[in-house]
Design a protein around this motif. Structure first.
Motif, PDB file in Angstrom:
ATOM      1  N   TYR A  28      48.236  -4.632  14.343  1.00  0.00           N
ATOM      2  CA  TYR A  28      47.153  -5.061  13.333  1.00  0.00           C
ATOM      3  C   TYR A  28      47.540  -4.894  11.894  1.00  0.00           C
ATOM      4  O   TYR A  28      48.107  -3.760  11.740  1.00  0.00           O
TER       5      TYR A  28
ATOM      6  N   ARG B  67      44.904  -9.615   7.733  1.00  0.00           N
ATOM      7  CA  ARG B  67      43.779  -9.730   8.684  1.00  0.00           C
ATOM      8  C   ARG B  67      44.181 -10.694   9.982  1.00  0.00           C
ATOM      9  O   ARG B  67      43.650 -11.685  10.221  1.00  0.00           O
TER      10      ARG B  67
ATOM     11  N   VAL C 237      47.080 -10.022  13.525  1.00  0.00           N
ATOM     12  CA  VAL C 237      47.692  -9.471  14.311  1.00  0.00           C
ATOM     13  C   VAL C 237      48.992 -10.085  14.787  1.00  0.00           C
ATOM     14  O   VAL C 237      49.425 -11.232  14.737  1.00  0.00           O
TER      15      VAL C 237
ATOM     16  N   LEU D 164      42.396 -13.089  13.858  1.00  0.00           N
ATOM     17  CA  LEU D 164      41.319 -11.900  14.508  1.00  0.00           C
ATOM     18  C   LEU D 164      40.834 -12.620  15.523  1.00  0.00           C
ATOM     19  O   LEU D 164      40.580 -12.040  16.958  1.00  0.00           O
TER      20      LEU D 164
ATOM     21  N   ILE E  78      46.524  -4.221  21.309  1.00  0.00           N
ATOM     22  CA  ILE E  78      46.540  -4.127  19.768  1.00  0.00           C
ATOM     23  C   ILE E  78      46.961  -2.846  19.404  1.00  0.00           C
ATOM     24  O   ILE E  78      46.463  -1.868  19.609  1.00  0.00           O
TER      25      ILE E  78
ATOM     26  N   ILE F   5      39.025  -2.023  18.454  1.00  0.00           N
ATOM     27  CA  ILE F   5      39.178  -3.356  18.039  1.00  0.00           C
ATOM     28  C   ILE F   5      38.037  -3.897  17.532  1.00  0.00           C
ATOM     29  O   ILE F   5      37.864  -4.698  16.628  1.00  0.00           O
TER      30      ILE F   5
ATOM     31  N   PHE G  13      37.716  -5.078  13.494  1.00  0.00           N
ATOM     32  CA  PHE G  13      37.649  -6.367  13.302  1.00  0.00           C
ATOM     33  C   PHE G  13      36.246  -6.904  12.448  1.00  0.00           C
ATOM     34  O   PHE G  13      36.274  -7.701  11.614  1.00  0.00           O
TER      35      PHE G  13
END
Length: 402
Positions: free
Chosen positions: A63, A68, A70, A215, A230, A244, A248
């Motif tokens: 991440y 913003r 992955v 995301l 992640i 997660i 997010f």
């Protein structure tokens, strides 16, 4: 009469399309195998259970807060996520992560062309065709003027014919530069001198590209398919699903003030609104990609960008169930307020020119007075969101008379 007569049959596209069908034959990273051991097959058959096995690739990604997104850094995981569902994009490429292949091809000057190189060659050929056609038309016009000046006859320049190239007859020509004899002898002498010298070894090329997931894509893979882990970039430890989920959402909130409680979760969080639309179309079987190039939020492909162009362009339009929630909200959601007709006409025309149908996806945000804020602690809150679609078509009188 069979429709394959007009569509070119099942083998349209030749060997390249057949190779793409083989490489991209799986629509999702998960693979369902129907070949369990014989003893297990017999037991499951007696119990009336499914004989399919689910093969999970178990990919990993990091991440990244600043972008913003992955990052998928291993080549194995990048190939799996791209070839099985077209998830993500290469950070050094326009879509498919092909930077390493292009660099190796530049070194070896051989190998198969990537999809980006095929597109650039097609554009160069199309540009050269227009130049050759314009030059041929100018030549015919010059000959007509010469005839009029010398003979006094009026000749109408032809725009079609054997002298004017067309899309069916034109072929790209390869022009090799001429070299004089002295230069050839000099090059041959240099070649003899360099034959005795050892060529320096090239340094091994490192793959600097990674697959970058939004995301929405990352959460879809982690929550719905359970095929993506992640990792925290600081500790290299996998984040739990609840971590997660909260991370997010918090990335779109205002930064916390020192010595104060963290900001509360909001129903109109941009991550929730756009994920609701992303999940809606992914669950219906569409390949969803970013539509930033065409000034929209998403593009919908039937199979993927390798096979056909996108057919639909999606603009996500948040709608508050309770208008008072919008007045007191601190989140500035894009397209939440009524947009002008000039904006809509501009977006619609831009997408209709590239043969895409514009769809306004209205995502309804639940009212705070009806739903408790505690539901935002888990993905179960998506049960309170809904998606409605409105298709916008540009009226073209010359094409729609029939």
């Amino acid at each position: 009469m069979s429709s394959n007569r007009f569509r070119g049959g099942p083998n349209k596209g030749g060997p390249r399309r057949q190779e793409n069908n083989r490489i991209y034959r799986y629509p999702l990273p998960l693979i369902f195998s129907d070949s369990p051991p014989s003893r297990v097959r017999s037991i499951l058959g007696l119990l009336g259970l499914s004989l399919n096995q689910v093969l999970n690739p178990n990919c990993e990604g990091y991440y990244d807060v600043s972008t913003r997104s992955v990052w998928i850094v291993t080549q194995r995981d990048s190939e799996i996520l791209w070839r099985r569902g077209f998830f993500g994009k290469g950070n050094l490429s326009r879509s498919e992560p092909s930077w390493f292949v292009r660099q190796m091809k530049d070194r070896k000057s051989k190998g198969s062309m990537t999809s980006e190189e095929v597109r650039e060659k097609r554009r160069a050929d199309r540009k050269q065709f227009k130049l050759d056609r314009a030059a041929a038309i100018a030549k015919v016009a010059a000959e007509a003027e010469t005839i009029f000046e010398t003979e006094g006859r009026v000749v109408v320049p032809a725009l079609f014919g054997p002298e004017i190239p067309s899309g069916a007859t034109w072929k790209p020509s390869t022009v090799e530069p001429e070299a004089d004899a002295g230069l050839e002898q000099e090059q041959s002498g240099d070649a003899k001198d360099t034959e005795t010298k050892e060529e320096p070894e090239e340094e091994p090329l490192e793959d600097m590209e990674h697959l970058q997931l939004t995301l929405q894509e990352a959460f879809f893979l982690a929550w719905n398919l359970d095929c993506l882990s992640i990792l925290d970039p600081d500790t290299d430890e996998p984040l739990s699903l609840s971590e997660i989920w909260m991370t997010f959402q918090q990335v779109y909130l205002a930064p916390p003030i020192p010595n104060s409680p963290p900001p509360e979760l909001q129903f109109d969080n941009p991550f929730l609104v756009h994920y609701a639309a992303y999940h809606h179309y992914r669950s219906l079987g569409w390949v969803v990609k970013s539509g930033l190039k065409f000034c929209v939020d998403y593009l919908l492909y039937k199979r993927g960008p390798v096979f056909t162009h996108a057919e639909f362009a999606i603009v996500v339009c948040p709608v508050y169930e309770d208008p008072q929630d919008q007045e007191i909200s601190t989140t500035q959601l894009q397209n939440s307020s009524p947009f002008t007709w000039s904006w809509l006409g501009t977006i619609n025309r831009a997408n209709s020119q590239v043969m895409k149908t514009l769809i306004l996806a209205y995502v309804t945000i639940p009212a705070r007075s009806r739903v408790s804020r505690s539901v935002l602690n888990s993905p179960a809150c998506f049960a309170h969101y809904s998606v409605r679609e409105v298709i916008v078509r540009r009226f073209i009188p010359a094409r729609m008379r029939d």
